[in-house]
Scaffold this motif. Structure first.
Motif, PDB file in Angstrom:
ATOM      1  N   LEU A   1     -10.969  -0.824   1.004  1.00  0.00           N
ATOM      2  CA  LEU A   1     -10.581   0.081  -0.080  1.00  0.00           C
ATOM      3  C   LEU A   1     -11.535  -0.080  -1.259  1.00  0.00           C
ATOM      4  CD1 LEU A   1      -6.715  -0.513  -0.101  1.00  0.00           C
ATOM      5  CD2 LEU A   1      -7.928   1.442   0.845  1.00  0.00           C
TER       6      LEU A   1
ATOM      7  N   VAL B   1      -4.800   5.926  -1.926  1.00  0.00           N
ATOM      8  CA  VAL B   1      -3.600   5.091  -1.858  1.00  0.00           C
ATOM      9  C   VAL B   1      -3.461   4.345  -3.178  1.00  0.00           C
ATOM     10  CG1 VAL B   1      -3.721   4.796   0.653  1.00  0.00           C
ATOM     11  CG2 VAL B   1      -4.818   3.127  -0.841  1.00  0.00           C
TER      12      VAL B   1
ATOM     13  N   SER C   1       1.274   5.302  -0.069  1.00  0.00           N
ATOM     14  CA  SER C   1       0.573   6.529   0.271  1.00  0.00           C
ATOM     15  C   SER C   1       1.561   7.678   0.262  1.00  0.00           C
ATOM     16  CB  SER C   1      -0.064   6.399   1.654  1.00  0.00           C
ATOM     17  OG  SER C   1      -0.537   7.635   2.108  1.00  0.00           O
TER      18      SER C   1
ATOM     19  N   VAL D   1      -2.452   0.567  -4.562  1.00  0.00           N
ATOM     20  CA  VAL D   1      -2.266  -0.827  -4.164  1.00  0.00           C
ATOM     21  C   VAL D   1      -1.457  -1.509  -5.255  1.00  0.00           C
ATOM     22  CG1 VAL D   1      -3.404  -2.968  -3.496  1.00  0.00           C
ATOM     23  CG2 VAL D   1      -4.511  -0.775  -3.021  1.00  0.00           C
TER      24      VAL D   1
ATOM     25  N   ILE E   1       0.869  -1.173   0.000  1.00  0.00           N
ATOM     26  CA  ILE E   1       0.000   0.000   0.000  1.00  0.00           C
ATOM     27  C   ILE E   1       0.904   1.220   0.000  1.00  0.00           C
ATOM     28  CG2 ILE E   1      -1.814   1.250   1.219  1.00  0.00           C
ATOM     29  CD1 ILE E   1      -2.704  -1.494   0.212  1.00  0.00           C
TER      30      ILE E   1
END
Length: 160
Positions: free
Chosen positions: A142, A98, A66, A100, A64
């Motif tokens: 998410l 975010v 960010s 992925v 993940i």
């Protein structure tokens, strides 16, 4: 005999007839039914599934990414075309965007990667027991926003 209290005559309207009468008490209420373990009758309500995509219960590693919190290796579970549940050590705020990264090693030197832009929609805090010990886990839900072209792959050594 009536005793005067203070100098005021405010309560003089109360007659002395009450002085000799015993206090009348009500019968105690029978509240035994309150302590009985009766559950109210429940009406079966059909549970409507809000999800429109088929979910797959599979655990695998993802990264993940960010802008505010950096990169985190996490365990993805319950993936679908519309979103994913990810177990993480922290929970980014709701609404956080975010990226992925999904990776799969096809051969020793070939690596497939899918990158998805997603938004944090839910926080899940799970408390459970494993044997005699209490434990907890944190997960985020998410929602996939868009699939990206894998222009910058994450090196395999950052996955561990």
């Amino acid at each position: 005999m009536k005793a005067d209290v203070g100098q005021s005559k405010f309560f003089d309207f109360i007659s002395g007839a009450f002085d000799d009468e015993p206090v009348k008490r009500r019968e105690p209420l029978n509240l035994a039914h309150v302590l009985e373990d009766r559950r109210p009758a429940t009406i079966p309500v059909p549970i409507l599934e809000k999800r429109i995509h088929t979910r797959f219960d599979k655990a695998f590693l993802v990264v993940i990414e960010s802008e505010l919190y950096g990169d985190t290796v996490a365990v993805a579970r319950n993936v679908s075309a519309g979103g994913i549940l990810v177990e993480m050590t922290y929970a980014p705020p709701l609404g956080t965007q975010v990226t992925v990264h999904f990776q799969h090693a096809r051969d020793e030197d070939e690596l497939d990667e899918i990158m998805v832009r997603a938004e944090v929609k839910h926080h899940h805090y799970l408390n459970f027991t494993g044997g005699d010990d209490a434990a907890s886990s944190r997960a985020i839900g998410l929602r996939f926003v868009e699939f990206l072209a894998p222009d910058e792959r994450i090196p395999p050594e950052r996955w561990h």
